[in-house]
Design a protein around this motif. Sequence first.
Motif, PDB file in Angstrom:
ATOM      1  N   ILE A 147     -64.679  16.251 -19.130  1.00 53.26           N
ATOM      2  CA  ILE A 147     -63.333  16.710 -18.768  1.00 53.26           C
ATOM      3  C   ILE A 147     -62.930  17.863 -19.680  1.00 53.26           C
ATOM      4  N   GLU A 148     -62.372  18.919 -19.096  1.00 56.53           N
ATOM      5  CA  GLU A 148     -61.895  20.069 -19.877  1.00 56.53           C
ATOM      6  C   GLU A 148     -60.651  19.662 -20.662  1.00 56.53           C
ATOM      7  N   VAL A 149     -60.601  20.016 -21.946  1.00 51.08           N
ATOM      8  CA  VAL A 149     -59.495  19.596 -22.817  1.00 51.08           C
ATOM      9  C   VAL A 149     -58.955  20.781 -23.605  1.00 51.08           C
ATOM     10  N   ASP A 150     -57.630  20.944 -23.545  1.00 50.06           N
ATOM     11  CA  ASP A 150     -56.900  21.800 -24.479  1.00 50.06           C
ATOM     12  C   ASP A 150     -56.138  20.876 -25.424  1.00 50.06           C
ATOM     13  N   LEU A 151     -56.215  21.146 -26.720  1.00 46.56           N
ATOM     14  CA  LEU A 151     -55.473  20.369 -27.703  1.00 46.56           C
ATOM     15  C   LEU A 151     -54.544  21.304 -28.458  1.00 46.56           C
ATOM     16  N   VAL A 152     -53.278  20.909 -28.564  1.00 47.31           N
ATOM     17  CA  VAL A 152     -52.328  21.676 -29.368  1.00 47.31           C
ATOM     18  C   VAL A 152     -51.783  20.780 -30.468  1.00 47.31           C
ATOM     19  N   GLU A 153     -51.600  21.371 -31.636  1.00 45.04           N
ATOM     20  CA  GLU A 153     -51.121  20.653 -32.815  1.00 45.04           C
ATOM     21  C   GLU A 153     -49.997  21.466 -33.449  1.00 45.04           C
ATOM     22  N   LEU A 154     -48.867  20.796 -33.705  1.00 42.83           N
ATOM     23  CA  LEU A 154     -47.679  21.477 -34.208  1.00 42.83           C
ATOM     24  C   LEU A 154     -47.902  22.118 -35.573  1.00 42.83           C
ATOM     25  N   LYS A 155     -48.685  21.476 -36.434  1.00 40.57           N
ATOM     26  CA  LYS A 155     -48.914  22.037 -37.767  1.00 40.57           C
ATOM     27  C   LYS A 155     -49.738  23.315 -37.667  1.00 40.57           C
ATOM     28  N   ALA A 156     -49.285  24.336 -38.379  1.00 40.79           N
ATOM     29  CA  ALA A 156     -50.041  25.596 -38.399  1.00 40.79           C
ATOM     30  C   ALA A 156     -51.308  25.448 -39.234  1.00 40.79           C
ATOM     31  N   GLU A 157     -51.251  24.567 -40.237  1.00 38.13           N
ATOM     32  CA  GLU A 157     -52.436  24.221 -41.021  1.00 38.13           C
ATOM     33  C   GLU A 157     -52.697  22.744 -40.818  1.00 38.13           C
ATOM     34  N   TRP A 158     -53.929  22.420 -40.488  1.00 34.81           N
ATOM     35  CA  TRP A 158     -54.275  21.056 -40.094  1.00 34.81           C
ATOM     36  C   TRP A 158     -54.405  20.163 -41.312  1.00 34.81           C
ATOM     37  N   THR A 159     -53.276  19.885 -41.942  1.00 28.42           N
ATOM     38  CA  THR A 159     -53.288  19.038 -43.134  1.00 28.42           C
ATOM     39  C   THR A 159     -53.301  17.573 -42.728  1.00 28.42           C
ATOM     40  N   VAL A 160     -53.694  16.712 -43.659  1.00 27.00           N
ATOM     41  CA  VAL A 160     -53.827  15.289 -43.383  1.00 27.00           C
ATOM     42  C   VAL A 160     -52.913  14.526 -44.321  1.00 27.00           C
ATOM     43  N   TYR A 161     -52.108  13.612 -43.753  1.00 23.72           N
ATOM     44  CA  TYR A 161     -51.179  12.825 -44.551  1.00 23.72           C
ATOM     45  C   TYR A 161     -51.856  11.521 -44.985  1.00 23.72           C
ATOM     46  N   GLY A 162     -51.638  11.131 -46.211  1.00 22.74           N
ATOM     47  CA  GLY A 162     -52.141   9.841 -46.668  1.00 22.74           C
ATOM     48  C   GLY A 162     -53.418   9.973 -47.465  1.00 22.74           C
ATOM     49  N   VAL A 163     -53.940   8.848 -47.875  1.00 22.45           N
ATOM     50  CA  VAL A 163     -55.101   8.856 -48.760  1.00 22.45           C
ATOM     51  C   VAL A 163     -56.358   8.336 -48.072  1.00 22.45           C
ATOM     52  N   GLY A 164     -56.283   7.146 -47.496  1.00 21.02           N
ATOM     53  CA  GLY A 164     -57.474   6.576 -46.877  1.00 21.02           C
ATOM     54  C   GLY A 164     -57.110   5.708 -45.702  1.00 21.02           C
ATOM     55  N   ILE A 165     -58.137   5.217 -45.037  1.00 19.88           N
ATOM     56  CA  ILE A 165     -57.904   4.424 -43.839  1.00 19.88           C
ATOM     57  C   ILE A 165     -58.945   3.312 -43.772  1.00 19.88           C
ATOM     58  N   ILE A 166     -58.509   2.149 -43.305  1.00 21.81           N
ATOM     59  CA  ILE A 166     -59.392   1.010 -43.099  1.00 21.81           C
ATOM     60  C   ILE A 166     -59.794   0.996 -41.625  1.00 21.81           C
ATOM     61  N   GLN A 167     -61.080   0.943 -41.371  1.00 24.22           N
ATOM     62  CA  GLN A 167     -61.561   0.775 -40.003  1.00 24.22           C
ATOM     63  C   GLN A 167     -62.231  -0.594 -39.917  1.00 24.22           C
ATOM     64  N   GLN A 168     -61.544  -1.519 -39.260  1.00 23.21           N
ATOM     65  CA  GLN A 168     -62.072  -2.866 -39.129  1.00 23.21           C
ATOM     66  C   GLN A 168     -63.082  -2.931 -37.980  1.00 23.21           C
ATOM     67  N   SER A 169     -63.649  -4.116 -37.790  1.00 22.48           N
ATOM     68  CA  SER A 169     -64.819  -4.270 -36.922  1.00 22.48           C
ATOM     69  C   SER A 169     -64.641  -3.670 -35.537  1.00 22.48           C
ATOM     70  N   ASN A 170     -63.486  -3.908 -34.925  1.00 24.67           N
ATOM     71  CA  ASN A 170     -63.258  -3.381 -33.582  1.00 24.67           C
ATOM     72  C   ASN A 170     -63.215  -1.857 -33.575  1.00 24.67           C
ATOM     73  N   VAL A 171     -62.702  -1.264 -34.651  1.00 22.31           N
ATOM     74  CA  VAL A 171     -62.606   0.195 -34.719  1.00 22.31           C
ATOM     75  C   VAL A 171     -63.982   0.800 -34.953  1.00 22.31           C
ATOM     76  N   VAL A 172     -64.790   0.156 -35.807  1.00 20.46           N
ATOM     77  CA  VAL A 172     -66.165   0.619 -36.016  1.00 20.46           C
ATOM     78  C   VAL A 172     -66.909   0.623 -34.682  1.00 20.46           C
ATOM     79  N   ARG A 173     -66.693  -0.406 -33.889  1.00 20.72           N
ATOM     80  CA  ARG A 173     -67.319  -0.484 -32.558  1.00 20.72           C
ATOM     81  C   ARG A 173     -66.928   0.708 -31.686  1.00 20.72           C
ATOM     82  N   GLU A 174     -65.642   1.046 -31.660  1.00 15.31           N
ATOM     83  CA  GLU A 174     -65.187   2.134 -30.797  1.00 15.31           C
ATOM     84  C   GLU A 174     -65.633   3.499 -31.323  1.00 15.31           C
ATOM     85  N   MET A 175     -65.692   3.666 -32.637  1.00 15.94           N
ATOM     86  CA  MET A 175     -66.164   4.939 -33.193  1.00 15.94           C
ATOM     87  C   MET A 175     -67.645   5.142 -32.896  1.00 15.94           C
ATOM     88  N   ALA A 176     -68.399   4.039 -32.852  1.00 21.63           N
ATOM     89  CA  ALA A 176     -69.800   4.150 -32.450  1.00 21.63           C
ATOM     90  C   ALA A 176     -69.890   4.578 -30.989  1.00 21.63           C
TER      91      ALA A 176
END
Length: 374
Positions: free
Chosen positions: A28-57
Amino acid sequence: MNAVNKVLIVGGGIGGLCATIALRRKGIEVDLVELKAEWTVYGVGIIQQSNVVREMAKLGVLDGYLDAAFAFEDVTINTTAGQQLARIPGQRLAGPEYPANVGISRLALHQVLSETAIALGASVRLGLSVETLTEEGEGVDVLFTDGSRGRYDLVVGADGLFSKVRGLLFGDKYQPRFTGQSVWRYNFPRAAEIDHLANFQGPAGNAGLVPLADDLMYMFVTSHEPGNPWMDTASLAAEMRQRLSGFSGLIGELREQITDSSQVVYKPLEVVFVSEPWYRGRVLLIGDAAHATTPHLGQGAGMAIEDAVVLGEELTAGGSVEQQLERFMARRYERCKFISDSSVLAGDKEIAHDHSFDRIGLVKQMLARTAEPV
Protein backbone atom coordinates in the motif's frame (compact mmCIF):
# COMPACT_ATOMS: atom_id res chain seq x y z
CA MET A 1 -7.96 -5.03 -6.08
CA ASN A 2 -7.74 -3.58 -2.58
CA ALA A 3 -10.30 -1.01 -1.54
CA VAL A 4 -7.40 0.92 -0.01
CA ASN A 5 -4.30 1.60 -2.09
CA LYS A 6 -3.07 4.97 -0.81
CA VAL A 7 -3.00 5.96 2.87
CA LEU A 8 -2.04 9.09 4.78
CA ILE A 9 -0.64 8.48 8.25
CA VAL A 10 -0.63 11.50 10.55
CA GLY A 11 2.01 11.18 13.26
CA GLY A 12 5.51 9.74 13.19
CA GLY A 13 5.71 8.12 16.59
CA ILE A 14 5.87 4.39 17.28
CA GLY A 15 2.31 3.69 16.16
CA GLY A 16 2.53 5.77 12.99
CA LEU A 17 5.87 4.31 11.95
CA CYS A 18 4.75 0.73 12.61
CA ALA A 19 1.57 1.33 10.63
CA THR A 20 3.66 2.73 7.79
CA ILE A 21 5.87 -0.35 7.79
CA ALA A 22 2.90 -2.73 8.00
CA LEU A 23 1.13 -1.08 5.07
CA ARG A 24 4.23 -0.77 2.89
CA ARG A 25 4.97 -4.46 3.39
CA LYS A 26 1.47 -5.11 2.02
CA GLY A 27 2.15 -2.97 -1.04
CA ILE A 28 0.00 0.00 0.00
CA GLU A 29 1.29 3.48 -0.90
CA VAL A 30 1.90 5.54 2.27
CA ASP A 31 2.49 9.22 2.94
CA LEU A 32 3.49 10.01 6.52
CA VAL A 33 3.43 13.51 8.00
CA GLU A 34 4.87 14.45 11.37
CA LEU A 35 4.26 17.78 13.10
CA LYS A 36 7.77 18.02 14.56
CA ALA A 37 10.24 19.68 12.21
CA GLU A 38 12.98 17.61 13.85
CA TRP A 39 12.12 14.00 14.58
CA THR A 40 13.01 14.05 18.26
CA VAL A 41 12.06 11.26 20.64
CA TYR A 42 10.47 11.81 24.05
CA GLY A 43 11.41 9.61 26.98
CA VAL A 44 14.23 7.28 27.81
CA GLY A 45 13.32 3.66 27.13
CA ILE A 46 10.52 1.28 26.39
CA ILE A 47 9.51 -2.19 27.55
CA GLN A 48 8.38 -4.58 24.83
CA GLN A 49 6.64 -7.53 26.43
CA SER A 50 6.04 -10.91 24.83
CA ASN A 51 3.06 -9.92 22.70
CA VAL A 52 4.89 -6.86 21.37
CA VAL A 53 8.01 -8.88 20.53
CA ARG A 54 5.72 -11.18 18.55
CA GLU A 55 4.23 -8.30 16.55
CA MET A 56 7.61 -6.65 15.89
CA ALA A 57 8.82 -9.96 14.48
CA LYS A 58 5.75 -10.00 12.20
CA LEU A 59 6.66 -6.49 11.03
CA GLY A 60 10.15 -7.71 10.13
CA VAL A 61 11.93 -5.13 12.30
CA LEU A 62 12.88 -7.08 15.42
CA ASP A 63 16.18 -8.36 14.07
CA GLY A 64 17.09 -4.79 13.17
CA TYR A 65 17.30 -3.62 16.79
CA LEU A 66 17.93 -6.67 18.98
CA ASP A 67 21.66 -5.96 18.99
CA ALA A 68 20.95 -2.47 20.37
CA ALA A 69 18.47 -3.76 22.96
CA PHE A 70 18.48 -5.94 26.06
CA ALA A 71 16.68 -9.26 25.83
CA PHE A 72 15.22 -10.74 29.02
CA GLU A 73 12.82 -13.44 30.08
CA ASP A 74 11.18 -12.69 33.42
CA VAL A 75 9.47 -9.97 35.44
CA THR A 76 9.84 -9.72 39.22
CA ILE A 77 7.71 -7.89 41.75
CA ASN A 78 9.56 -6.90 44.92
CA THR A 79 9.16 -5.04 48.19
CA THR A 80 10.63 -1.56 48.66
CA ALA A 81 13.77 -3.20 50.08
CA GLY A 82 14.13 -5.55 47.12
CA GLN A 83 12.73 -8.74 48.64
CA GLN A 84 11.18 -10.75 45.83
CA LEU A 85 7.43 -11.32 46.09
CA ALA A 86 6.91 -12.97 42.71
CA ARG A 87 8.86 -13.94 39.61
CA ILE A 88 6.69 -14.20 36.52
CA PRO A 89 8.25 -16.11 33.62
CA GLY A 90 7.98 -14.70 30.14
CA GLN A 91 6.68 -16.47 27.08
CA ARG A 92 8.60 -16.62 23.81
CA LEU A 93 5.59 -15.76 21.67
CA ALA A 94 7.70 -14.75 18.65
CA GLY A 95 9.28 -18.19 18.53
CA PRO A 96 12.03 -20.03 20.41
CA GLU A 97 14.76 -18.09 18.61
CA TYR A 98 13.56 -14.77 20.07
CA PRO A 99 13.48 -13.54 23.69
CA ALA A 100 10.29 -13.23 25.71
CA ASN A 101 10.82 -9.52 26.41
CA VAL A 102 12.98 -6.67 25.17
CA GLY A 103 14.06 -3.38 26.72
CA ILE A 104 15.31 -0.74 24.30
CA SER A 105 16.02 2.99 24.28
CA ARG A 106 13.38 4.97 22.44
CA LEU A 107 16.08 6.61 20.35
CA ALA A 108 17.45 3.26 19.13
CA LEU A 109 13.96 2.00 18.34
CA HIS A 110 13.01 5.18 16.50
CA GLN A 111 16.13 4.96 14.35
CA VAL A 112 15.28 1.44 13.16
CA LEU A 113 11.60 2.19 12.59
CA SER A 114 12.16 5.47 10.71
CA GLU A 115 14.93 4.03 8.56
CA THR A 116 12.81 0.98 7.73
CA ALA A 117 9.77 3.06 6.78
CA ILE A 118 11.84 5.18 4.41
CA ALA A 119 13.69 2.18 2.98
CA LEU A 120 10.32 0.57 2.19
CA GLY A 121 9.39 3.57 0.08
CA ALA A 122 7.12 5.63 2.32
CA SER A 123 7.01 9.37 1.65
CA VAL A 124 7.87 11.19 4.89
CA ARG A 125 7.39 14.91 5.46
CA LEU A 126 8.32 16.63 8.72
CA GLY A 127 7.02 19.88 10.17
CA LEU A 128 3.59 19.17 8.76
CA SER A 129 0.12 18.13 9.89
CA VAL A 130 -3.43 18.19 8.56
CA GLU A 131 -5.62 21.28 8.50
CA THR A 132 -8.89 19.85 7.18
CA LEU A 133 -10.23 16.48 6.07
CA THR A 134 -13.08 16.29 3.57
CA GLU A 135 -14.52 12.96 2.53
CA GLU A 136 -15.90 12.94 -0.98
CA GLY A 137 -16.82 9.87 -2.98
CA GLU A 138 -14.32 7.07 -2.43
CA GLY A 139 -11.57 9.17 -0.90
CA VAL A 140 -10.54 11.84 1.57
CA ASP A 141 -9.34 15.26 0.38
CA VAL A 142 -6.69 16.58 2.75
CA LEU A 143 -5.55 20.16 3.22
CA PHE A 144 -2.17 20.24 4.96
CA THR A 145 -0.91 22.96 7.26
CA ASP A 146 1.53 24.20 4.57
CA GLY A 147 -1.32 24.75 2.10
CA SER A 148 -0.60 21.67 0.01
CA ARG A 149 -3.28 19.09 -0.74
CA GLY A 150 -3.62 15.35 -1.23
CA ARG A 151 -6.25 12.70 -1.79
CA TYR A 152 -6.23 9.34 -0.04
CA ASP A 153 -8.29 6.17 0.24
CA LEU A 154 -7.81 6.25 4.01
CA VAL A 155 -6.42 8.67 6.61
CA VAL A 156 -4.95 7.22 9.83
CA GLY A 157 -4.58 9.48 12.86
CA ALA A 158 -1.60 8.20 14.84
CA ASP A 159 -0.90 11.62 16.31
CA GLY A 160 -0.97 10.81 20.00
CA LEU A 161 -2.72 11.93 23.16
CA PHE A 162 -3.49 15.43 21.86
CA SER A 163 -4.56 14.16 18.43
CA LYS A 164 -5.52 16.78 15.86
CA VAL A 165 -7.27 14.08 13.82
CA ARG A 166 -9.37 13.03 16.83
CA GLY A 167 -10.52 16.62 17.19
CA LEU A 168 -11.47 16.77 13.51
CA LEU A 169 -13.54 13.58 13.91
CA PHE A 170 -15.14 14.06 17.32
CA GLY A 171 -14.70 17.71 18.25
CA ASP A 172 -13.95 18.17 21.95
CA LYS A 173 -15.88 15.06 23.04
CA TYR A 174 -12.72 13.17 24.02
CA GLN A 175 -10.23 15.19 26.03
CA PRO A 176 -7.17 13.90 27.91
CA ARG A 177 -7.78 13.43 31.65
CA PHE A 178 -5.07 13.74 34.30
CA THR A 179 -5.17 10.61 36.46
CA GLY A 180 -3.69 12.18 39.58
CA GLN A 181 -0.30 10.52 39.07
CA SER A 182 2.93 11.30 37.29
CA VAL A 183 5.92 9.20 36.30
CA TRP A 184 9.61 10.03 36.72
CA ARG A 185 12.39 8.35 34.72
CA TYR A 186 16.19 8.44 34.92
CA ASN A 187 18.97 6.51 33.16
CA PHE A 188 21.77 4.62 34.93
CA PRO A 189 24.57 2.24 33.99
CA ARG A 190 22.99 -1.21 34.17
CA ALA A 191 23.51 -3.05 37.44
CA ALA A 192 24.50 -6.69 36.93
CA GLU A 193 21.48 -8.00 38.82
CA ILE A 194 19.06 -6.08 36.58
CA ASP A 195 18.84 -8.68 33.84
CA HIS A 196 15.03 -8.57 33.89
CA LEU A 197 12.24 -6.08 34.53
CA ALA A 198 12.19 -5.49 38.29
CA ASN A 199 9.17 -3.80 39.88
CA PHE A 200 9.22 -2.50 43.46
CA GLN A 201 5.99 -1.84 45.34
CA GLY A 202 6.27 1.43 47.21
CA PRO A 203 4.20 3.14 49.89
CA ALA A 204 2.87 5.86 47.58
CA GLY A 205 3.82 4.62 44.11
CA ASN A 206 5.72 1.92 42.33
CA ALA A 207 9.29 2.01 41.10
CA GLY A 208 11.05 -0.19 38.60
CA LEU A 209 14.33 -0.88 36.88
CA VAL A 210 14.33 -1.74 33.18
CA PRO A 211 17.41 -3.01 31.29
CA LEU A 212 17.83 -1.27 27.92
CA ALA A 213 21.30 -2.41 26.78
CA ASP A 214 24.32 -4.20 28.21
CA ASP A 215 25.47 -0.94 29.79
CA LEU A 216 22.18 0.93 30.27
CA MET A 217 19.00 0.72 32.35
CA TYR A 218 16.41 3.20 33.50
CA MET A 219 14.52 3.73 36.71
CA PHE A 220 10.91 4.81 36.88
CA VAL A 221 8.71 5.76 39.79
CA THR A 222 5.07 6.79 39.86
CA SER A 223 3.81 9.37 42.33
CA HIS A 224 0.55 10.97 43.41
CA GLU A 225 0.56 14.61 42.29
CA PRO A 226 -2.76 16.22 43.30
CA GLY A 227 -3.74 19.08 41.04
CA ASN A 228 -1.05 18.30 38.46
CA PRO A 229 1.41 20.87 39.87
CA TRP A 230 3.92 22.73 37.72
CA MET A 231 7.45 21.43 38.24
CA ASP A 232 10.53 23.65 38.15
CA THR A 233 12.87 21.87 35.75
CA ALA A 234 15.87 22.89 37.83
CA SER A 235 14.55 20.96 40.84
CA LEU A 236 13.48 17.73 39.11
CA ALA A 237 16.38 15.66 40.49
CA ALA A 238 15.62 16.66 44.08
CA GLU A 239 11.90 16.10 43.53
CA MET A 240 12.51 12.62 42.10
CA ARG A 241 14.76 11.69 45.02
CA GLN A 242 12.02 12.79 47.40
CA ARG A 243 9.47 10.56 45.62
CA LEU A 244 11.83 7.62 46.23
CA SER A 245 12.28 8.28 49.94
CA GLY A 246 10.35 5.17 50.96
CA PHE A 247 12.65 2.76 49.11
CA SER A 248 15.83 1.05 50.33
CA GLY A 249 17.99 -1.66 48.76
CA LEU A 250 19.17 -1.03 45.20
CA ILE A 251 16.54 1.65 44.55
CA GLY A 252 17.68 3.49 47.65
CA GLU A 253 21.33 3.30 46.57
CA LEU A 254 20.54 4.60 43.10
CA ARG A 255 18.31 7.35 44.47
CA GLU A 256 21.33 9.29 45.72
CA GLN A 257 22.83 9.22 42.21
CA ILE A 258 19.92 11.21 40.77
CA THR A 259 21.65 14.57 40.61
CA ASP A 260 21.20 15.95 37.07
CA SER A 261 17.79 17.57 36.70
CA SER A 262 18.26 17.87 32.93
CA GLN A 263 18.28 14.06 32.70
CA VAL A 264 15.04 13.54 34.64
CA VAL A 265 12.10 12.80 32.35
CA TYR A 266 8.95 13.87 34.16
CA LYS A 267 5.50 13.23 32.74
CA PRO A 268 2.03 13.77 34.21
CA LEU A 269 -0.12 10.73 33.39
CA GLU A 270 -3.06 11.59 31.17
CA VAL A 271 -5.48 9.17 29.55
CA VAL A 272 -8.16 9.16 26.88
CA PHE A 273 -10.32 6.36 25.49
CA VAL A 274 -12.64 6.71 22.52
CA SER A 275 -15.63 4.61 23.60
CA GLU A 276 -17.16 4.24 20.14
CA PRO A 277 -15.75 3.11 16.79
CA TRP A 278 -12.40 4.81 16.24
CA TYR A 279 -13.29 5.79 12.69
CA ARG A 280 -15.72 7.89 10.77
CA GLY A 281 -15.98 7.13 7.10
CA ARG A 282 -12.45 6.77 5.79
CA VAL A 283 -10.63 8.33 8.76
CA LEU A 284 -9.34 6.07 11.56
CA LEU A 285 -7.58 6.64 14.88
CA ILE A 286 -4.95 4.25 16.24
CA GLY A 287 -2.60 4.18 19.22
CA ASP A 288 -2.71 6.95 21.80
CA ALA A 289 -5.05 9.01 19.62
CA ALA A 290 -7.73 6.41 20.38
CA HIS A 291 -6.65 4.76 23.65
CA ALA A 292 -3.86 6.50 25.57
CA THR A 293 -3.37 4.88 28.96
CA THR A 294 -0.87 4.84 31.84
CA PRO A 295 2.39 2.84 31.93
CA HIS A 296 1.39 0.64 34.90
CA LEU A 297 1.19 -2.51 32.75
CA GLY A 298 3.83 -1.49 30.20
CA GLN A 299 1.45 -1.95 27.26
CA GLY A 300 0.69 1.54 25.93
CA ALA A 301 3.04 1.47 22.94
CA GLY A 302 2.38 -2.25 22.59
CA MET A 303 -1.29 -1.62 21.86
CA ALA A 304 -0.33 0.92 19.17
CA ILE A 305 2.02 -1.62 17.59
CA GLU A 306 -0.72 -4.26 17.60
CA ASP A 307 -3.08 -1.71 16.01
CA ALA A 308 -0.57 -1.23 13.20
CA VAL A 309 -0.15 -4.93 12.45
CA VAL A 310 -3.90 -5.61 12.52
CA LEU A 311 -4.56 -2.64 10.23
CA GLY A 312 -2.13 -3.98 7.66
CA GLU A 313 -3.82 -7.37 7.78
CA GLU A 314 -7.38 -6.09 7.52
CA LEU A 315 -6.78 -3.56 4.74
CA THR A 316 -5.59 -6.40 2.51
CA ALA A 317 -8.16 -9.05 3.52
CA GLY A 318 -10.88 -8.03 1.08
CA GLY A 319 -14.21 -6.26 1.41
CA SER A 320 -15.16 -2.60 1.49
CA VAL A 321 -13.39 0.01 3.59
CA GLU A 322 -16.31 -0.08 6.03
CA GLN A 323 -16.00 -3.86 6.37
CA GLN A 324 -12.24 -3.64 6.83
CA LEU A 325 -12.54 -1.05 9.60
CA GLU A 326 -15.34 -2.99 11.28
CA ARG A 327 -13.09 -6.05 11.39
CA PHE A 328 -10.24 -3.91 12.73
CA MET A 329 -12.46 -2.67 15.57
CA ALA A 330 -13.71 -6.17 16.35
CA ARG A 331 -10.12 -7.29 16.90
CA ARG A 332 -8.91 -4.22 18.78
CA TYR A 333 -11.60 -2.57 20.91
CA GLU A 334 -12.06 -4.97 23.84
CA ARG A 335 -8.37 -5.82 24.03
CA CYS A 336 -7.34 -2.16 24.22
CA LYS A 337 -10.15 -1.36 26.66
CA PHE A 338 -8.96 -4.11 29.01
CA ILE A 339 -5.41 -2.70 28.97
CA SER A 340 -6.63 0.87 29.39
CA ASP A 341 -9.02 0.13 32.25
CA SER A 342 -6.59 -2.20 34.04
CA SER A 343 -3.70 0.28 33.81
CA VAL A 344 -5.81 3.11 35.19
CA LEU A 345 -7.13 0.81 37.95
CA ALA A 346 -3.58 0.00 39.06
CA GLY A 347 -2.80 3.70 39.36
CA ASP A 348 -6.03 4.43 41.22
CA LYS A 349 -5.20 1.69 43.73
CA GLU A 350 -1.75 3.22 44.28
CA ILE A 351 -3.29 6.61 44.99
CA ALA A 352 -5.76 5.01 47.43
CA HIS A 353 -2.96 3.06 49.20
CA ASP A 354 -5.13 -0.03 48.76
CA HIS A 355 -2.89 -2.78 50.15
CA SER A 356 -5.53 -5.42 49.40
CA PHE A 357 -5.16 -4.84 45.66
CA ASP A 358 -3.72 -7.90 43.92
CA ARG A 359 -1.21 -6.27 41.57
CA ILE A 360 0.58 -9.55 40.94
CA GLY A 361 -2.71 -11.14 39.92
CA LEU A 362 -3.46 -8.26 37.55
CA VAL A 363 -0.04 -8.55 35.89
CA LYS A 364 -0.55 -12.28 35.41
CA GLN A 365 -4.02 -11.67 33.96
CA MET A 366 -2.60 -9.08 31.57
CA LEU A 367 0.17 -11.40 30.41
CA ALA A 368 -2.32 -14.21 29.79
CA ARG A 369 -4.69 -11.90 27.90
CA THR A 370 -2.01 -10.37 25.69
CA ALA A 371 -0.52 -13.78 24.92
CA GLU A 372 -3.74 -14.64 23.12
CA PRO A 373 -3.79 -14.08 19.34
CA VAL A 374 -4.48 -10.47 18.43
